[in-house]
Design a protein around this motif. Structure first.
Motif, short mmCIF file in Angstrom:
data_model
loop_
_atom_site.label_atom_id
_atom_site.label_comp_id
_atom_site.label_asym_id
_atom_site.label_seq_id
_atom_site.Cartn_x
_atom_site.Cartn_y
_atom_site.Cartn_z
N GLN A 49 29.31 36.91 -33.54
CA GLN A 49 30.74 36.68 -33.31
C GLN A 49 31.27 37.63 -32.23
OE1 GLN A 49 31.68 36.96 -37.59
NE2 GLN A 49 33.00 35.18 -37.24
N ARG A 50 30.85 38.89 -32.31
CA ARG A 50 31.29 39.86 -31.31
C ARG A 50 30.77 39.50 -29.92
NH1 ARG A 50 30.80 43.26 -35.86
NH2 ARG A 50 32.75 44.37 -36.26
N ILE A 51 29.52 39.05 -29.84
CA ILE A 51 28.95 38.64 -28.56
C ILE A 51 29.78 37.50 -27.97
CG2 ILE A 51 26.96 37.52 -27.45
CD1 ILE A 51 25.20 39.13 -29.45
N GLY A 52 30.24 36.58 -28.82
CA GLY A 52 31.04 35.44 -28.37
C GLY A 52 32.52 35.73 -28.29
N ALA A 53 32.92 37.01 -28.47
CA ALA A 53 34.33 37.43 -28.40
C ALA A 53 35.19 36.77 -29.46
CB ALA A 53 34.89 37.20 -27.00
N ALA A 54 34.59 36.42 -30.60
CA ALA A 54 35.36 35.85 -31.72
C ALA A 54 35.80 36.98 -32.65
CB ALA A 54 34.49 34.85 -32.49
N ASP A 55 36.84 36.72 -33.40
CA ASP A 55 37.33 37.70 -34.37
C ASP A 55 36.35 37.82 -35.53
OD1 ASP A 55 39.63 38.25 -32.95
OD2 ASP A 55 40.77 36.67 -33.94
N VAL A 56 36.16 39.05 -36.01
CA VAL A 56 35.36 39.31 -37.20
C VAL A 56 36.34 39.73 -38.29
CG1 VAL A 56 33.54 40.71 -38.22
CG2 VAL A 56 33.38 40.02 -35.83
N GLY A 57 36.31 39.03 -39.42
CA GLY A 57 37.25 39.32 -40.49
C GLY A 57 37.11 40.74 -41.01
N ALA A 58 38.24 41.32 -41.44
CA ALA A 58 38.25 42.69 -41.95
C ALA A 58 37.46 42.82 -43.25
CB ALA A 58 39.69 43.15 -42.16
N HIS A 59 37.29 41.72 -43.98
CA HIS A 59 36.58 41.75 -45.26
C HIS A 59 35.05 41.73 -45.11
CE1 HIS A 59 36.62 37.54 -44.12
NE2 HIS A 59 35.60 37.37 -44.94
N VAL A 60 34.56 41.55 -43.90
CA VAL A 60 33.12 41.42 -43.66
C VAL A 60 32.46 42.79 -43.79
CG1 VAL A 60 31.36 40.78 -41.98
CG2 VAL A 60 33.44 39.42 -42.19
N ASP A 61 31.43 42.87 -44.65
CA ASP A 61 30.70 44.11 -44.91
C ASP A 61 29.40 44.09 -44.11
OD1 ASP A 61 29.88 46.51 -45.96
OD2 ASP A 61 29.13 45.64 -47.81
N GLU A 62 29.45 44.63 -42.92
CA GLU A 62 28.29 44.56 -42.04
C GLU A 62 28.34 45.69 -41.03
OE1 GLU A 62 28.95 43.91 -38.51
OE2 GLU A 62 31.02 44.03 -39.10
N ARG A 63 27.28 45.77 -40.22
CA ARG A 63 27.23 46.73 -39.11
C ARG A 63 27.00 45.96 -37.82
NH1 ARG A 63 26.88 52.20 -40.56
NH2 ARG A 63 27.51 52.33 -38.39
N ASN A 64 27.63 46.41 -36.76
CA ASN A 64 27.48 45.81 -35.44
C ASN A 64 26.14 46.23 -34.85
OD1 ASN A 64 27.77 44.81 -32.87
ND2 ASN A 64 29.56 46.04 -32.36
N LEU A 65 25.29 45.27 -34.52
CA LEU A 65 23.96 45.57 -33.98
C LEU A 65 23.96 45.81 -32.47
CD1 LEU A 65 21.82 42.99 -35.99
CD2 LEU A 65 22.31 45.38 -36.53
N LEU A 66 25.04 45.49 -31.79
CA LEU A 66 25.06 45.64 -30.33
C LEU A 66 24.78 47.08 -29.87
CD1 LEU A 66 27.99 43.27 -29.31
CD2 LEU A 66 25.53 42.91 -29.04
N PRO A 67 25.40 48.11 -30.45
CA PRO A 67 25.08 49.47 -30.01
C PRO A 67 23.59 49.81 -30.17
CG PRO A 67 27.10 49.49 -31.29
CD PRO A 67 26.50 48.12 -31.43
N LEU A 68 22.98 49.36 -31.26
CA LEU A 68 21.54 49.62 -31.45
C LEU A 68 20.73 48.94 -30.36
CD1 LEU A 68 20.89 49.20 -35.29
CD2 LEU A 68 21.29 51.30 -34.00
N ALA A 69 21.04 47.67 -30.10
CA ALA A 69 20.29 46.90 -29.11
C ALA A 69 20.43 47.50 -27.72
CB ALA A 69 20.76 45.45 -29.11
N GLN A 70 21.55 48.16 -27.45
CA GLN A 70 21.79 48.72 -26.13
C GLN A 70 21.40 50.18 -26.04
OE1 GLN A 70 25.89 47.54 -25.79
NE2 GLN A 70 25.35 45.48 -25.14
N GLY A 71 20.70 50.71 -27.08
CA GLY A 71 20.15 52.06 -27.03
C GLY A 71 21.13 53.17 -27.37
N GLU A 72 22.29 52.83 -27.89
CA GLU A 72 23.27 53.85 -28.23
C GLU A 72 22.90 54.53 -29.54
OE1 GLU A 72 27.24 52.22 -28.12
OE2 GLU A 72 26.82 51.14 -26.26
#
Length: 120
Positions: A49-72
């Motif tokens: 959803q973040r890659i597609g610039a869509a909203d991610v609901g506040a209730h979603v219990d997850e971690r964003n994988l983009l920083p990991l994929a980009q070496g951060e």
């Protein structure tokens, strides 16, 4: 598949079933890089959803994988994961009911860390 005299599937808490590599390619991903952080299926949809610039609901219990994929750096990343398996429904009217000899593991809950797996 079929380890420990169980039927072939991915239903146990053994590493052969739950430790599955995630392969990522795309812009900003360093080719050949590897990360040891624990990620889960619940991280995938909100990351897409973040890659597609869509909203991610506040209730979603997850971690964003983009920083990991980009070496951060993985700041405050999870150190464990919940694993659950609910055995087959034994109701007589269930068309998928299986007898107890089919090799499917019983219902369990587990907590997995980078070092240990605790199963009840």
């Amino acid at each position: 598949m079929g380890e420990y005299r169980l039927t072939g599937s991915k239903q146990t808490a053994f590493d052969t079933d739950v430790r599955v590599p995630l392969v990522v390619a795309g812009p900003g991903v360093v080719p050949g890089s590897q990360r040891a952080e624990i990620v889960q299926n619940i991280d995938l949809a909100p990351t897409f959803q973040r890659i597609g610039a869509a909203d991610v609901g506040a209730h979603v219990d997850e971690r964003n994988l983009l920083p990991l994929a980009q070496g951060e750096p993985a700041l405050n990343w999870r150190t464990g994961a919940l694993i659950e398996h609910h055995g087959p429904n034994q109701a007589s009217d269930d068309p998928d009911a299986q007898d107890r000899r089919n090799g499917s593991p019983v219902t369990y809950e587990a907590l997995r860390t980078a070092t240990y797996t605790y199963v009840e």
